[in-house]
Every structure is written in C-alpha cells, then in structure tokens.
Design an enzyme around this catalytic site. Structure first.
Site, mmCIF file in Angstrom:
data_model
loop_
_atom_site.group_PDB
_atom_site.id
_atom_site.type_symbol
_atom_site.label_atom_id
_atom_site.label_comp_id
_atom_site.label_asym_id
_atom_site.label_seq_id
_atom_site.Cartn_x
_atom_site.Cartn_y
_atom_site.Cartn_z
ATOM 1 N N GLU A 74 0.843 -1.187 0.000
ATOM 2 C CA GLU A 74 0.000 0.000 0.000
ATOM 3 C C GLU A 74 0.885 1.247 0.000
ATOM 4 O O GLU A 74 1.969 1.256 0.589
ATOM 5 C CB GLU A 74 -0.937 0.006 1.203
ATOM 6 N N ASP A 77 -19.909 -8.401 -6.867
ATOM 7 C CA ASP A 77 -19.691 -7.628 -5.646
ATOM 8 C C ASP A 77 -19.003 -6.299 -5.956
ATOM 9 O O ASP A 77 -19.328 -5.268 -5.364
ATOM 10 C CB ASP A 77 -18.845 -8.438 -4.659
#
Length: 213
Positions: free
Chosen positions: A126, A151
């Site tokens: 990240e 989803d």
C-alpha cells in the site's frame, strides 16, 4: 503339467476362501481390514478429484486475450445493470489480479483486492507517506470470479456503508477516462498513478469496445 497347474489354482482358491471364512467361522478381522482398505480407496479417489476440480477452476488463464474474453460477457452485463463501464471493470480486474494470476485471485477468487474484516489475512503493498509499504490486510473470499465481479459492481453502484454516493461519479461517467479519475479521487486505491494505469490498460487492449453504446 496340467494336473499341477490345477492343484495350484485350487490352493489359491482355498486360500482366498479362507480369508473370510475358515473352518466355518467368519474371519472378522480380515473382513474389517478389507472394508477399511476399500473405504480408504474411495476417499482417496474422491479427495483427488475434488482437489483437481478446485485447481482447474482457479487456474490462471494462459493468455491476456483469454482472460479478457472470459470476463467480458459478465462485465458487459454488469455495465447494463449497475452502470459500471465494462472497460473499467476489466481494467481493474487486470491490474488488481495481475491477469488472474495473483494469490488473491487464484485462492480467494478476489479479482479486485476487496478487503473484508472477516476475510483472509494476506500480505500486500500500500502507498502512503510518499512510499510503498508492505502491510497485512484481510481480503474477501468469493466462491467464483463471477461473484467477485458482481460484488465489485454493487460496491461502486451502492457506495460504502458510510456513504451510498461515494462512487457516484464513477457510475455517472460516460467515458473510461472520467470514470478512472473518479475512482482515484474516491480513494479506491492508494496508488497515486492508479487512474493512469487503468487508462493505459484500456487503451492498450481496446477495452472500451465492450462499453455500453
């Protein structure tokens, strides 16, 4: 010679018959051992078949073209239903899953790096504080790639639990450049070049041809 052969055959037959019955009595130990061996063999065959089926179902697609063709029909259907441009769905799946080859994609059927508090703990990269960091995060586990696609579309269409309009600009976008920039502005990913990477993928593979007209 024939008589000797017949005697050998009769001895083998008697030995086999005595395996289960000897002197008029059932040989329960032998019977149970044979049954256990048969049950074990059945379990082994079923287990190997199940494992092979799972591996086949999640095996990475061999080529980029095959990966796109595999996902394109569902991406177009979801484009019509939830108004998430098919090119955005496809480019995100490509980027996030490394063409379906990432561990998240092969083991969790998670094509988009969707996180879940009750999901599987995994290592990921990240970007924050001006650099990439290796961190542990929990990722959602799906039954199939199609479930992951659905989803993802619902997440963009219905927003987050704290803001139903969080991705509204993505849904309203009528071209992939605007939609990609809207995704980055909404903070879908921490990568500062996320939008441009999506745009590059779409243009390289002409993914906009799958968008609704």
């Amino acid at each position: 010679m024939m008589a000797g052969k017949r005697r050998r055959i009769r001895r083998k037959q008697r030995a086999r018959s005595q395996l289960f019955v000897k002197k008029g009595r059932l040989q329960w130990v032998n019977i149970l051992l044979v049954l256990a061996a048969m049950i074990g063999m059945v379990w082994y065959i079923q287990h190997n078949w199940a494992v092979k089926s799972r591996v086949t179902a999640t095996a990475p697609t061999t080529t980029h073209t095959a990966f796109i063709k595999k996902l394109a029909p569902a991406a177009q259907q979801l484009d019509q239903q939830y108004h998430v441009l098919a090119s955005i769905t496809l480019s995100q799946a490509i980027l996030e899953s490394d063409w379906g080859k990432s561990t998240n994609a092969t083991e969790n059927n998670n094509l988009f790096g969707v996180k879940s508090a009750s999901g599987r703990l995994m290592t990921t990269q990240e970007y924050y504080d001006g650099a990439y960091h290796t961190v542990k995060r929990r990722f959602a586990v799906y039954d199939s790639w199609h479930a992951s696609l659905v989803d993802h579309a619902k997440k963009l269409a219905y927003g987050t639990t704290w803001d139903s309009q969080h991705y509204a600009a993505v849904i309203k976008a009528t071209d992939y450049q605007t939609a990609a920039q809207a995704l980055q502005t909404a903070g879908y990913a921490t990568d500062p070049s996320y939008a441009q990477k999506l745009i590059n993928i779409i243009q390289k593979y002409d993914l906009q041809r799958y968008d609704r007209k």
